[in-house]
Design a protein around this motif. Structure first.
Motif, PDB file in Angstrom:
ATOM      1  N   GLU A   1       2.592   3.160  11.237  1.00 22.47           N
ATOM      2  CA  GLU A   1       4.644   2.963  11.834  1.00 22.47           C
ATOM      3  C   GLU A   1       4.468   1.918  10.164  1.00 22.47           C
ATOM      4  N   TRP A   2       3.102   0.643   9.865  1.00 22.57           N
ATOM      5  CA  TRP A   2       3.182  -0.373   8.759  1.00 22.57           C
ATOM      6  C   TRP A   2       4.012   0.848   7.563  1.00 22.57           C
ATOM      7  N   LEU A   3       2.819   2.039   7.624  1.00 21.71           N
ATOM      8  CA  LEU A   3       3.284   2.609   6.272  1.00 21.71           C
ATOM      9  C   LEU A   3       4.763   3.326   5.943  1.00 21.71           C
ATOM     10  N   ARG A   4       5.196   4.199   7.268  1.00 20.87           N
ATOM     11  CA  ARG A   4       5.865   4.162   7.366  1.00 20.87           C
ATOM     12  C   ARG A   4       7.125   4.290   7.404  1.00 20.87           C
ATOM     13  N   LYS A   5       6.883   2.998   7.916  1.00 18.88           N
ATOM     14  CA  LYS A   5       7.960   1.968   7.912  1.00 18.88           C
ATOM     15  C   LYS A   5       8.487   0.975   6.442  1.00 18.88           C
ATOM     16  N   ALA A   6       7.616   1.548   5.545  1.00 21.89           N
ATOM     17  CA  ALA A   6       7.417   0.428   4.569  1.00 21.89           C
ATOM     18  C   ALA A   6       8.827   1.036   3.645  1.00 21.89           C
ATOM     19  N   PRO A   7       9.392   0.308   2.565  1.00 21.71           N
ATOM     20  CA  PRO A   7      10.517   0.092   1.827  1.00 21.71           C
ATOM     21  C   PRO A   7      10.513   1.766   0.849  1.00 21.71           C
ATOM     22  N   TRP A   8      10.177   2.499   1.348  1.00 21.77           N
ATOM     23  CA  TRP A   8      10.177   3.864   0.076  1.00 21.77           C
ATOM     24  C   TRP A   8      11.029   4.141  -0.673  1.00 21.77           C
ATOM     25  N   GLY A   9      12.481   3.544  -0.189  1.00 17.33           N
ATOM     26  CA  GLY A   9      14.050   3.863  -0.697  1.00 17.33           C
ATOM     27  C   GLY A   9      13.680   2.741  -2.341  1.00 17.33           C
ATOM     28  N   ASN A  10      12.559   1.999  -2.238  1.00 13.38           N
ATOM     29  CA  ASN A  10      12.688   0.764  -3.470  1.00 13.38           C
ATOM     30  C   ASN A  10      11.538   0.935  -4.036  1.00 13.38           C
ATOM     31  N   PRO A  11      12.212   1.623  -5.651  1.00 14.18           N
ATOM     32  CA  PRO A  11      10.720   1.822  -6.398  1.00 14.18           C
ATOM     33  C   PRO A  11      10.086   1.100  -6.644  1.00 14.18           C
ATOM     34  N   ALA A  12      10.598  -0.280  -6.189  1.00 12.47           N
ATOM     35  CA  ALA A  12       9.181  -1.137  -6.837  1.00 12.47           C
ATOM     36  C   ALA A  12       8.434  -0.734  -5.475  1.00 12.47           C
ATOM     37  N   PHE A  13       8.548  -0.136  -5.161  1.00 15.97           N
ATOM     38  CA  PHE A  13       7.407   0.083  -3.815  1.00 15.97           C
ATOM     39  C   PHE A  13       6.844   1.221  -3.920  1.00 15.97           C
ATOM     40  N   SER A  14       8.057   2.019  -4.283  1.00 16.38           N
ATOM     41  CA  SER A  14       7.605   3.517  -3.824  1.00 16.38           C
ATOM     42  C   SER A  14       6.172   3.291  -5.394  1.00 16.38           C
ATOM     43  N   GLY A  15       6.363   3.488  -6.820  1.00 17.28           N
ATOM     44  CA  GLY A  15       5.631   3.167  -7.527  1.00 17.28           C
ATOM     45  C   GLY A  15       4.356   1.996  -7.739  1.00 17.28           C
ATOM     46  N   MET A  16       4.475   1.733  -7.002  1.00 18.68           N
ATOM     47  CA  MET A  16       3.721   0.493  -6.787  1.00 18.68           C
ATOM     48  C   MET A  16       2.203   1.596  -6.287  1.00 18.68           C
ATOM     49  N   PHE A  17       2.724   2.012  -4.828  1.00 17.53           N
ATOM     50  CA  PHE A  17       1.841   2.469  -3.973  1.00 17.53           C
ATOM     51  C   PHE A  17       1.362   4.250  -4.503  1.00 17.53           C
ATOM     52  N   LEU A  18       2.303   4.471  -4.687  1.00 21.37           N
ATOM     53  CA  LEU A  18       1.753   6.166  -5.765  1.00 21.37           C
ATOM     54  C   LEU A  18       1.239   5.458  -6.693  1.00 21.37           C
ATOM     55  N   SER A  19       1.056   4.582  -8.192  1.00 16.48           N
ATOM     56  CA  SER A  19      -0.527   3.578  -8.919  1.00 16.48           C
ATOM     57  C   SER A  19      -1.670   3.560  -8.371  1.00 16.48           C
ATOM     58  N   LEU A  20      -1.475   2.958  -6.863  1.00 15.52           N
ATOM     59  CA  LEU A  20      -2.630   2.792  -6.280  1.00 15.52           C
ATOM     60  C   LEU A  20      -3.215   4.046  -5.992  1.00 15.52           C
ATOM     61  N   VAL A  21      -2.655   5.000  -5.310  1.00 11.66           N
ATOM     62  CA  VAL A  21      -3.333   5.943  -4.416  1.00 11.66           C
ATOM     63  C   VAL A  21      -3.717   7.013  -5.793  1.00 11.66           C
ATOM     64  N   LEU A  22      -3.206   6.908  -7.025  1.00 10.89           N
ATOM     65  CA  LEU A  22      -2.712   8.254  -7.933  1.00 10.89           C
ATOM     66  C   LEU A  22      -4.524   7.484  -8.745  1.00 10.89           C
ATOM     67  N   PHE A  23      -4.434   6.198  -8.934  1.00 16.11           N
ATOM     68  CA  PHE A  23      -5.408   5.422  -9.318  1.00 16.11           C
ATOM     69  C   PHE A  23      -6.381   5.836  -9.177  1.00 16.11           C
ATOM     70  N   GLY A  24      -6.698   5.172  -7.393  1.00 16.76           N
ATOM     71  CA  GLY A  24      -8.183   5.738  -7.486  1.00 16.76           C
ATOM     72  C   GLY A  24      -8.255   7.284  -6.936  1.00 16.76           C
TER      73      GLY A  24
END
Length: 574
Positions: free
Chosen positions: A344-367
């Protein structure tokens, strides 16, 4: 943000600052202007280098094959310099000033020297670009002798490096000032510590560049008769590969910063995260050995030690951050009330905020892309299969583009309101921009690596070798990979164009925020001030993060041993 300018006394000068109404940080006017200048110029070089990259990708696509050979190599050289050096380092300088002067609420040391550094960097970048566009410096990013560029190509890089070194000096001096004037309590915050890690590696990186580029410049002038290619490669990769490690340390710091700003995350353990950054300092630059594994002048023992045991310690550092960053986010989200189930913590994360979504995508893609493929390339036996294929640029597109560039794009959505004091325009487009760019960047990396696995060469203008005297047949799947790579490049270019349009539009037309602390379109978390504090939450119950890490390790093991299978198929034909 408060409109009033507040004069405060410094040790050597009176400075003007303001108090940020969103973070509470004291922002000195000189630091603010320098962050603005470096960030703006960074975006300009991103746009220029990105256009070059799109044209290169469309030329590598056999069905399009856009450019003639001379223009392909010219733009490939410019693309590497502009996006791997100029865009990223200008932005990193802005990050260093933010992490020191702003997060520590300190005055910036020696603003005049900082402006001199900026001028030298701009002058050097322009000079190098002029040399490339004149058509006599198409030596590509690595510029290996005996290929020779025009003297002002090397001079431009030297000027840029000198300016960057001066900027590093300003950053280090600002840390000293903040310590002496006690603008913070305890140890420096983790984000600033990460920026310090990047700066320390950058000193080694720029020093390596100076050591090799100065004699190469003199060689291009005819003052030195000969540059030994092996010596050049060894020292140059001390700059070329280590510069990417500066990027890693910088964008990991940005991950921690955005996690704090968006969900109020604090580190799981300050000591563990700082130890991981320290491992970067000790071992990351040694991984440059994987570019030299085919060189006969270097001993096998040196290659084995650097491309295996020491490299794995650097990989360990990234794996630690790969656990602690999402772990800090999960811990914060559970404190924010999202406690149901594993995710739930991930589903309810602020995915509509481009700062958060960009950061998390960067984390996943980099890894999953850059990190796993980096271990494969850093393994001595596997490296021989792939290093001179498109697999290698596919890997570093996974690190530098999907990792670093996407993270820097993400933090821009807070740099604009907090430093430029402008609210983001076109918020709906901004929400989608990280996804468009991230998917495009991931496609570029994956399909280049796929093409490389099928034998597509790394640097050749025409993968079909249509004009070769001896025929060469590429596997049919490679053509599909290059077509998908071209389509991915177009998608990434659209995402990059959106980023530039939103950034420039916000600076010129965004709602002014210097009158009062009005609500932001993409708000900060109420606990965002933890970014400027030392301390940990020491949370260990993180089922979501543990699950994600387990998925990563399974993917890593599967892909790693698949590549050993490829190697075993080569052995069958010996």
């Amino acid at each position: 943000m408060t409109a009033a300018d507040i004069p405060i006394s410094g040790a050597r000068r009176d400075v003007v600052s303001r108090i940020c109404g969103y973070t509470g940080f004291r922002v000195e006017a000189a630091a603010q202007q320098l962050i603005k200048a470096n960030a703006v110029v960074a975006v300009i070089f991103l746009a220029w280098g990105g256009l070059m990259g799109l044209l290169v990708a469309l030329t590598r696509w056999p069905a399009v094959h856009l450019l003639p050979a001379d223009w392909f190599y010219l733009l490939l050289t410019g693309h590497g310099a502009n996006v791997l050096l100029f865009w990223i380092i200008f932005f990193e300088v802005a990050v260093l000033y933010f992490a020191s002067a702003v997060i520590l609420s300190s005055r910036l040391a020696a603003p005049r020297i900082a402006w001199l550094a900026f001028v030298l960097m701009v002058l050097g970048a322009i000079t190098a670009n002029v040399a490339v566009l004149q058509g006599n410096s198409s030596v590509m990013f690595t510029s290996y002798p005996p290929m020779e560029a025009a003297p002002h190509f090397y001079l431009g890089l030297i000027l840029f490096a000198v300016g960057a070194l001066l900027a590093l000096g300003v950053f280090f001096a600002t840390l000293v000032i903040a310590r002496e004037e006690r603008t913070y309590q305890g140890s420096i915050p983790l984000v600033t510590f990460g920026a310090l890690t990047a700066a320390i590696i950058a000193v080694f990186t720029l020093a390596s560049g100076a050591i090799i580029l100065v004699p190469t410049f003199l060689w291009s002038l005819g003052l030195i008769p000969y540059i030994d290619p092996l010596m050049y490669k060894v020292v140059w990769w001390g700059m070329g590969h280590s510069s990417q490690q500066v990027n890693v340390a910088a964008h990991v710091s940005v991950w921690y910063l955005i996690a704090a700003l968006t969900v109020g995350a604090k580190p799981l353990s300050e000591k563990v995260s700082r130890t991981a950054f320290f491992l970067y300092i000790l071992f990351l630059q040694l991984a440059s050995a994987h570019h030299l594994l085919a060189e006969p002048g270097l001993s096998s023992a040196w290659k084995i030690v650097n491309a295996s045991y020491l490299m794995y310690l650097a990989v360990l550092a990234s794996m630690i951050h790969g656990l602690t960053v999402p772990g800090a986010i999960e811990a914060a989200q559970r404190r924010n009330g999202f406690t149901k189930g594993v995710f739930e913590w991930l589903r309810k994360a602020p995915w509509g905020n481009p700062a958060f979504s960009g950061m998390f995508l960067s984390l996943v893609l980099f890894g999953f892309i850059g990190g796993i493929s980096g271990v494969v390339l850093g393994t001595e036996q596997l490296n021989v299969l792939m290093h001179n294929t498109l697999y290698a640029p596919g890997h570093f597109h996974g690190t530098v583009v999907a990792g670093t560039t996407l993270a820097f794009m993400a933090i821009t959505y807070y740099v604009l309101p907090l430093i430029f004091q402008r609210d983001i325009i076109w918020p709906k487009l901004a929400k989608y921009q990280p996804y468009i760019f991230g998917i495009g960047a991931a496609g570029i990396s994956l399909f280049m690596m796929g093409a490389g696995t099928l034998g597509v060469p790394r640097r050749h203008w025409d993968i079909t070798f249509a004009d070769a005297n001896l025929g060469f047949e590429i596997a049919p799947g490679a053509f599909l990979m290059m077509a998908l790579n071209g389509l991915s490049a177009i998608l990434a270019a659209i995402g990059g164009l959106l980023y530039i349009a939103i950034t420039v539009g916000t600076v010129l037309f965004g709602k002014r925020l210097d009158r009062e602390a009005v609500p932001l379109t993409f708000p900060l978390h109420s606990a965002a001030k933890v970014v400027g504090q030392y301390g940990s939450y020491n949370t260990v119950k993180l089922p979501g993060t543990i699950t994600l890490v387990a998925v990563f390790f399974i993917a890593f093991l599967l892909y790693y041993f698949i590549n050993w299978k490829y190697l075993s198929e080569v052995w069958l034909f010996r």
